[in-house]
Design an enzyme around this catalytic site. Structure first.
Site, PDB file in Angstrom:
ATOM      1  CD  GLU A   1      -3.320  -0.402   2.041  1.00  0.00           C
ATOM      2  OE1 GLU A   1      -4.410  -0.961   1.875  1.00  0.00           O
ATOM      3  OE2 GLU A   1      -3.060   0.275   3.042  1.00  0.00           O
TER       4      GLU A   1
ATOM      5  CG  HIS B   1       8.474 -29.168  -0.657  1.00  0.00           C
ATOM      6  ND1 HIS B   1       9.032 -30.361  -1.053  1.00  0.00           N
ATOM      7  CD2 HIS B   1       9.266 -28.697   0.347  1.00  0.00           C
ATOM      8  CE1 HIS B   1      10.099 -30.621  -0.300  1.00  0.00           C
ATOM      9  NE2 HIS B   1      10.264 -29.616   0.553  1.00  0.00           N
TER      10      HIS B   1
ATOM     11  CE  LYS C   1     -12.399   1.130   1.069  1.00  0.00           C
ATOM     12  NZ  LYS C   1     -11.826   2.107   1.984  1.00  0.00           N
TER      13      LYS C   1
END
Ligand code: PA5
Length: 446
Positions: A287, A308, A422
């Site tokens: 961010e 792995h 949003k």
């Protein structure tokens, strides 16, 4: 914590190019202290550890004691910076098998509001059906949808069970001093509240009540956590010369790598307890740096587990990766591999060795293999995982993030890109005020 070991970047970045970044790193660090850089209204975290008083910590511990006395389960509601710091420290310190222990002295901490999953929320509420509960609701803006939905549900359940008066003693709100819906609700109901300082952004807020209160409820030694961060604040101050300043060195090293085309940084640890520490770190760097078409993409792995799964890509995929390893010098527990009479599994060559010795060889072997495969390596060593070293690490990465952001030329303290989803979500949900966008966005989805 000592200086990061950056010796394994120099096969990829000429030493002179790294040295050339010294003054930029020092200047960027100084800007965080003088407040002359971008986003300078969000620099409250820089001196936060040294300005945290014992009296303030006593107040936090008193509020924690009230919740501990009232509830077997404390639901911590928050998302992003209002969630990940607590989760990171708690996962790092707690016995992962605590749920199987018959006697607990600390309340169980469960999280909500970091997801909008209906299944998660319903299962959480089922799980606490027969347990006494309390909640800490955390939202700096006081308006974030995910925690607001979770809080409505948890609040209603607490009020239903205990009545409004007792409910008010089971709910603590951590939010802005004056603004936001959560502040209004908390004031009306008379909840105990703590303030997230105006000048501390969410992802830099773990050492405010945002992290300190839930961690104190969980039984974490917050004095030691803050003391660790205070040590690191002193060690990374603008007065500390570059060569002795771990945050400046790390910021310069990762900036040098980025400018050479290493655009993905993988935070790796060989202790599963640090898995959520990597999640916290990912938010902090992602961010703060990912804007204006720039920034290192932060990823996280736990080795040897992820050798792995991700090991193949790291060894031989696109050569845009570098690794920063949090190396833990010593485990808390001791367990050795015993000799077996029948060496059917062929492991007697390890007989008598501690498991941590095998883990250490995996770490050293992986570092060399990845460097040989074209992945530069930065190593950050801590003596062991405890409150003190975690406090140091939290502040170290915050400080280095601020320096790195300024070296990148962005404002590390805003997050304008988070708003895009949003707006669309509110338009689709027909939230009042978004009517004009609703028809258009629905058309785009047809
Ligand atoms: O770092 C940030 O500012 C964000 O990640 C916020 O912490 C997150 O969006 C939650 O916001 P709030 O605490 O306002 O609910």
């Amino acid at each position: 914590m000592t200086n990061p070991d950056i010796s394994k970047i120099f096969g990829f970045v000429p030493q002179a190019e790294f040295e050339a970044l010294r003054s930029d790193a020092e200047y960027s660090n100084a800007l965080l202290h003088t407040g002359e850089g971008k986003g300078n209204d969000f620099l409250g975290w820089v001196n936060l550890p040294s300005s945290t008083t014992p009296e303030f910590l006593t107040e936090i511990k008193a509020a924690a004691a009230t919740l501990r006395a009232k509830a077997e389960v404390v639901i911590v509601i928050g998302i992003g910076g209002s969630y990940l710091g607590t989760k990171a420290v708690l996962e790092a310190l707690q016995n992962p098998f605590a749920s199987l222990q018959s006697e607990r002295k600390d309340p169980v901490i469960l999280f909500a509001g970091h997801t909008i999953s209906e299944d998660y929320m319903a299962e959480l509420m089922d799980a606490v059906k027969d347990r006494t509960i309390a909640t800490i609701v955390i939202s700096k803006s006081g308006t974030t949808t995910e925690p607001a939905i979770a809080f409505r549900i948890v609040k209603q359940e607490i009020e239903r069970r205990y009545g409004a008066k007792d409910a008010a003693e089971r709910i603590v709100a951590i939010t802005d001093a004056a603004r936001g819906a959560l502040k209004v609700v908390a004031d009306e109901a008379g909840y105990k509240t703590f303030v997230i300082p105006d000048d501390v952004g969410g992802r830099f807020s773990v050492l405010t009540p945002v992290g300190l209160l839930p961690l104190a409820v969980a039984g974490v030694d917050i004095d030691a956590l803050v003391a660790g961060s205070q040590r690191m604040e002193a060690a990374t101050s603008a007065k500390v010369a570059f060569d002795k300043n771990p945050a400046a060195i790390y910021a310069a090293a990762r900036t040098a790598l980025y400018r050479k085309g290493f655009k993905v940084e993988i935070l790796a640890a060989y202790e599963p307890a640090l898995q959520y520490f990597a999640e916290w770190w990912k938010q902090l760097y992602g961010e703060s740096e990912g804007k204006e078409g720039k920034g290192i993409f932060p990823a996280g792995v736990i080795f040897s587990t992820d050798l792995h799964s991700m090991g193949q890509y790291i060894q031989e995929g696109e050569r845009i990766l570098f690794e920063t390893v949090i190396s833990v010098a010593a485990p808390h527990r001791e367990m050795r591999i015993e000799r077996a009479a029948n060496d059917g599994d062929g492991l007697n060559f390890l007989a008598g060795k501690r498991i941590s010795e095998v883990n250490r060889m995996a770490e050293l072997g992986t570092m060399l293999a990845h460097v040989d495969g074209g992945v530069p390596n930065i190593r950050v060593e801590i003596s062991r995982i405890d409150e003190g070293t975690l406090g140091e690490l939290l502040y170290f990465f915050e400080k280095a993030c601020g320096i790195s952001g300024y070296m990148l030329g962005v404002n590390p303290f805003d997050q304008p890109g988070v708003e895009a989803y949003k707006k669309n979500m509110f338009a689709l949900l027909e939230k009042p005020g978004y009517e004009s966008a609703t028809a258009e966005i629905k058309k785009r989805l047809q």
